[in-house]
Design a protein around this motif. Structure first.
Motif, PDB file in Angstrom:
ATOM      1  N   SER A  11       0.770  -1.221   0.064  1.00  0.00           N
ATOM      2  CA  SER A  11      -0.065  -0.079   0.168  1.00  0.00           C
ATOM      3  C   SER A  11       0.972   1.168   0.062  1.00  0.00           C
ATOM      4  N   ILE A  13       2.884   4.598   0.176  1.00  0.00           N
ATOM      5  CA  ILE A  13       4.359   4.965   0.176  1.00  0.00           C
ATOM      6  C   ILE A  13       5.318   3.651  -0.139  1.00  0.00           C
ATOM      7  N   ASP A  32       5.356  -7.465   3.036  1.00  0.00           N
ATOM      8  CA  ASP A  32       4.265  -6.823   3.650  1.00  0.00           C
ATOM      9  C   ASP A  32       3.481  -7.917   4.274  1.00  0.00           C
ATOM     10  N   ARG A  34       0.155  -8.089   4.291  1.00  0.00           N
ATOM     11  CA  ARG A  34      -0.854  -8.484   3.241  1.00  0.00           C
ATOM     12  C   ARG A  34      -0.115  -8.553   1.808  1.00  0.00           C
ATOM     13  N   ASP A  47       5.213 -10.835   8.642  1.00  0.00           N
ATOM     14  CA  ASP A  47       4.486  -9.910   9.678  1.00  0.00           C
ATOM     15  C   ASP A  47       5.933  -9.346  10.669  1.00  0.00           C
ATOM     16  N   ILE A  48       6.112  -8.076  10.623  1.00  0.00           N
ATOM     17  CA  ILE A  48       7.294  -7.700  11.281  1.00  0.00           C
ATOM     18  C   ILE A  48       7.032  -7.209  12.869  1.00  0.00           C
ATOM     19  N   VAL A  71       9.607   0.957   5.261  1.00  0.00           N
ATOM     20  CA  VAL A  71       8.300   1.857   4.910  1.00  0.00           C
ATOM     21  C   VAL A  71       7.140   1.282   5.999  1.00  0.00           C
ATOM     22  N   ALA A 112      10.071   7.868   8.758  1.00  0.00           N
ATOM     23  CA  ALA A 112       9.633   8.174  10.031  1.00  0.00           C
ATOM     24  C   ALA A 112       8.541   9.292   9.786  1.00  0.00           C
ATOM     25  N   TYR A 153       1.709   6.155  18.162  1.00  0.00           N
ATOM     26  CA  TYR A 153       2.358   6.463  16.779  1.00  0.00           C
ATOM     27  C   TYR A 153       3.208   7.638  17.147  1.00  0.00           C
ATOM     28  N   LYS A 157       7.432   7.022  16.380  1.00  0.00           N
ATOM     29  CA  LYS A 157       8.489   7.802  15.468  1.00  0.00           C
ATOM     30  C   LYS A 157       9.586   8.598  15.940  1.00  0.00           C
ATOM     31  N   VAL A 188       0.319  12.462   3.868  1.00  0.00           N
ATOM     32  CA  VAL A 188       0.331  11.953   2.558  1.00  0.00           C
ATOM     33  C   VAL A 188      -1.017  11.084   2.096  1.00  0.00           C
ATOM     34  N   THR A 190      -2.501   8.612   1.395  1.00  0.00           N
ATOM     35  CA  THR A 190      -2.586   6.809   1.390  1.00  0.00           C
ATOM     36  C   THR A 190      -3.709   6.462   2.405  1.00  0.00           C
ATOM     37  N   ILE A 192      -3.485   5.214   5.121  1.00  0.00           N
ATOM     38  CA  ILE A 192      -3.343   5.445   6.748  1.00  0.00           C
ATOM     39  C   ILE A 192      -3.767   6.894   7.066  1.00  0.00           C
TER      40      ILE A 192
HETATM   41  P1  NAI Z   1      -0.197   2.550   4.393  1.00  0.00           P
HETATM   42  O1  NAI Z   1      -1.255   1.906   5.411  1.00  0.00           O
HETATM   43  O2  NAI Z   1      -0.901   2.796   3.059  1.00  0.00           O
HETATM   44  O3  NAI Z   1       0.839   1.399   4.273  1.00  0.00           O
HETATM   45  C1  NAI Z   1       1.422   0.667   5.271  1.00  0.00           C
HETATM   46  C2  NAI Z   1       1.956  -0.754   4.658  1.00  0.00           C
HETATM   47  O4  NAI Z   1       2.450  -1.413   6.084  1.00  0.00           O
HETATM   48  C3  NAI Z   1       0.526  -1.645   4.555  1.00  0.00           C
HETATM   49  O5  NAI Z   1       0.845  -2.132   3.348  1.00  0.00           O
HETATM   50  C4  NAI Z   1       0.653  -2.473   5.739  1.00  0.00           C
HETATM   51  O6  NAI Z   1      -0.091  -3.839   5.556  1.00  0.00           O
HETATM   52  C5  NAI Z   1       2.124  -2.696   6.057  1.00  0.00           C
HETATM   53  N1  NAI Z   1       2.337  -3.359   7.486  1.00  0.00           N
HETATM   54  C6  NAI Z   1       1.501  -2.782   8.516  1.00  0.00           C
HETATM   55  N2  NAI Z   1       1.775  -3.733   9.346  1.00  0.00           N
HETATM   56  C7  NAI Z   1       2.955  -4.489   8.882  1.00  0.00           C
HETATM   57  C8  NAI Z   1       3.431  -5.835   9.539  1.00  0.00           C
HETATM   58  N3  NAI Z   1       3.213  -6.078  10.882  1.00  0.00           N
HETATM   59  N4  NAI Z   1       4.318  -6.407   8.733  1.00  0.00           N
HETATM   60  C9  NAI Z   1       4.526  -6.118   7.459  1.00  0.00           C
HETATM   61  N5  NAI Z   1       3.998  -4.903   6.924  1.00  0.00           N
HETATM   62  C10 NAI Z   1       3.043  -4.176   7.681  1.00  0.00           C
HETATM   63  O7  NAI Z   1       0.379   3.806   4.840  1.00  0.00           O
HETATM   64  P2  NAI Z   1       1.459   4.668   4.142  1.00  0.00           P
HETATM   65  O8  NAI Z   1       1.081   6.236   4.249  1.00  0.00           O
HETATM   66  O9  NAI Z   1       2.081   4.016   2.924  1.00  0.00           O
HETATM   67  O10 NAI Z   1       2.703   4.708   5.224  1.00  0.00           O
HETATM   68  C11 NAI Z   1       3.936   4.064   5.022  1.00  0.00           C
HETATM   69  C12 NAI Z   1       4.929   4.740   5.909  1.00  0.00           C
HETATM   70  O11 NAI Z   1       4.781   6.086   6.134  1.00  0.00           O
HETATM   71  C13 NAI Z   1       4.342   4.798   7.540  1.00  0.00           C
HETATM   72  O12 NAI Z   1       5.381   4.059   8.388  1.00  0.00           O
HETATM   73  C14 NAI Z   1       4.036   5.809   8.074  1.00  0.00           C
HETATM   74  O13 NAI Z   1       3.885   5.777   9.466  1.00  0.00           O
HETATM   75  C15 NAI Z   1       4.626   6.739   7.169  1.00  0.00           C
HETATM   76  N6  NAI Z   1       3.869   7.881   7.288  1.00  0.00           N
HETATM   77  C16 NAI Z   1       2.925   8.134   6.431  1.00  0.00           C
HETATM   78  C17 NAI Z   1       2.200   9.342   6.427  1.00  0.00           C
HETATM   79  C18 NAI Z   1       1.002   9.640   5.899  1.00  0.00           C
HETATM   80  O14 NAI Z   1       0.097  10.559   5.887  1.00  0.00           O
HETATM   81  N7  NAI Z   1       0.385   8.765   4.857  1.00  0.00           N
HETATM   82  C19 NAI Z   1       2.730  10.620   7.298  1.00  0.00           C
HETATM   83  C20 NAI Z   1       3.955  10.447   7.852  1.00  0.00           C
HETATM   84  C21 NAI Z   1       4.618   9.261   7.966  1.00  0.00           C
END
Ligand code: NAI
Length: 256
Positions: A11, A13, A32, A34, A47-48, A71, A112, A153, A157, A188, A190, A192
Motif C-alpha cells: 500500500s 508509500i 508486507d 498483506r 509480519d514484522i 516503510v 519516520a 504512533y 516515530k 500523505v 494514502t 493510513i
Molecule cells: P499504508 O497504510 O498505505 O501502508 C502501510 C503498509 O505497511 C501496509 O501495506 C501494511 O500492510 C504494512 N504493514 C503494517 N503492519 C505490518 C507488519 N506487521 N508487517 C509487515 N507490513 C506491515 O500507509 P503509508 O502512508 O504508505 O505509510 C508508510 C509509512 O509512512 C508508515 O511508516 C507511516 O507511518 C509513514 N507516514 C505516513 C504518512 C501519511 O500521511 N500517509 C505521514 C507520515 C509518515
C-alpha cells in the motif's frame, strides 16, 4: 541491478517506492503482511510485529542486499503495543538482523514522520525506550513507560528518529559504511491518512494540509527514499529529511 528490500509494499508509500525502484532497474524484494494488489518484484509475505515474524523473514531473504527501505507502519489505531512493535522494534530487529547482509556502502532508509519531532521534548522517555536492546515484550515496554494508546504512533516515530541518529554511528553499520537515514513525510494521501483522521481528528489533519496547500502523494515521497539509498547520498548519514511541502518550516517560522 541493485537488490533493494522494501517493507510495506502492499500500500501507499511502500507500493510507490517499489514501483519506482523497479522502473529505475533495481531488483525489488517487497515485504508486507498483506498481499499487494499489483506485483512488485519478488514478494515475501511477513509480519514484522513479532520477533518470530522478523526471524522468519530474515531466513527467507537473500544473502546480499544493497539497500533496505523500512516503510511499513501502523497508524496507532490498533493501540500502542502493536504500533511500537511494527514502527520501531520490528523495524530495528529487521535492520540489525540484515546488517551483515547489507553490502559495504549500502543504505538503510527509515520512513519516520513529522509526528516524531517531539523526541527532544520527550527525550528521557524516548531515550530509555531506544536503549532497550533486542526485540522486547512490547506490551511490557508500553506498561513500564506508561505509553498511552494515543501516544503510540508519535512515540514510535520519536524512537525511530533517535535510533536513526544512533545507528548511523553504530559499529554494526558504520564499520562497513552502511548509511542510516530517515525521511519524515507530512500528511500523505494514502489509506493510513483516514486512520490519522480518526485518531487525531479532521481539524488537525486539515489544518496541516491547509498550511502547505495540499496533502502529499506517495509519489512525492518515493524518489527521496530512493535518493537516500543511492550513491548520490553518500555523504548523508544519520539525517532526517523532511518531505512535507514546507509544513515543518511553516511551524518553525511561527516561533519567531
Ligand atoms: P499504508 O497504510 O498505505 O501502508 C502501510 C503498509 O505497511 C501496509 O501495506 C501494511 O500492510 C504494512 N504493514 C503494517 N503492519 C505490518 C507488519 N506487521 N508487517 C509487515 N507490513 C506491515 O500507509 P503509508 O502512508 O504508505 O505509510 C508508510 C509509512 O509512512 C508508515 O511508516 C507511516 O507511518 C509513514 N507516514 C505516513 C504518512 C501519511 O500521511 N500517509 C505521514 C507520515 C509518515
Amino acid at each position: 541491478g541493485k537488490t533493494i528490500l522494501i517493507t510495506g509494499v502492499a500500500s501507499g508509500i511502500g507500493a510507490r517506492t517499489a514501483e519506482l525502484a523497479g522502473q529505475l532497474g533495481a531488483d525489488v524484494i517487497g515485504v508486507d503482511v498483506r498481499e499487494p494488489a499489483a506485483a512488485v518484484g519478488s514478494f515475501v509475505k511477513a509480519d514484522i510485529s513479532t520477533k518470530a515474524g522478523v526471524d522468519d523473514l530474515i531466513a527467507r531473504l537473500p544473502q546480499r542486499i544493497d539497500a533496505l527501505c523500512n516503510v511499513a507502519g501502523l497508524s496507532g489505531s490498533t493501540g500502542a503495543a502493536s504500533t511500537l512493535a511494527v514502527n520501531f522494534f520490528g523495524l530495528r530487529a529487521l535492520s540489525e538482523g540484515l546488517a551483515p547482509r547489507l553490502r559495504e556502502g549500502g543504505a538503510i532508509v527509515n520512513v519516520a514522520s513529522i509526528a516524531g519531532y517531539g523526541w527532544r521534548a520527550n527525550l528521557n522517555r524516548a531515550a530509555s525506550m531506544v536503549g532497550i536492546e533486542g526485540f522486547p515484550d512490547v506490551a511490557e515496554v508500553v506498561c513500564d513507560h506508561a505509553v498511552r494508546n494515543e501516544e503510540g504512533y508519535p512515540v514510535s516515530k520519536e524512537l525511530l528518529l533517535l535510533w536513526t541518529f544512533r545507528a548511523a554511528h553504530q559499529d554494526l553499520f558504520k564499520r562497513r559504511g552502511i548509511r542510516v537515514n530517515a525521511v519524515s513525510p507530512g500528511p500523505v494521501e494514502t489509506p493510513i491518512l483516514k486512520q490519522f483522521r480518526t485518531v487525531l481528528g479532521d481539524a488537525r489533519v486539515d489544518s496541516d494540509i491547509a498550511r502547505v496547500g495540499r496533502a502529499g502523494t506517495a509519489g512525492d515521497i518515493a524518489p527521496v527514499v530512493l535518493f537516500l539509498c543511492s550513491d548520490g547520498a553518500r555523504w548523508i548519514n544519520g539525517a532526517n529529511v523532511p518531505v512535507d511541502g514546507g509544513l515543518e518550516a511553516s511551524i518553525n517560522a511561527e516561533m519567531f
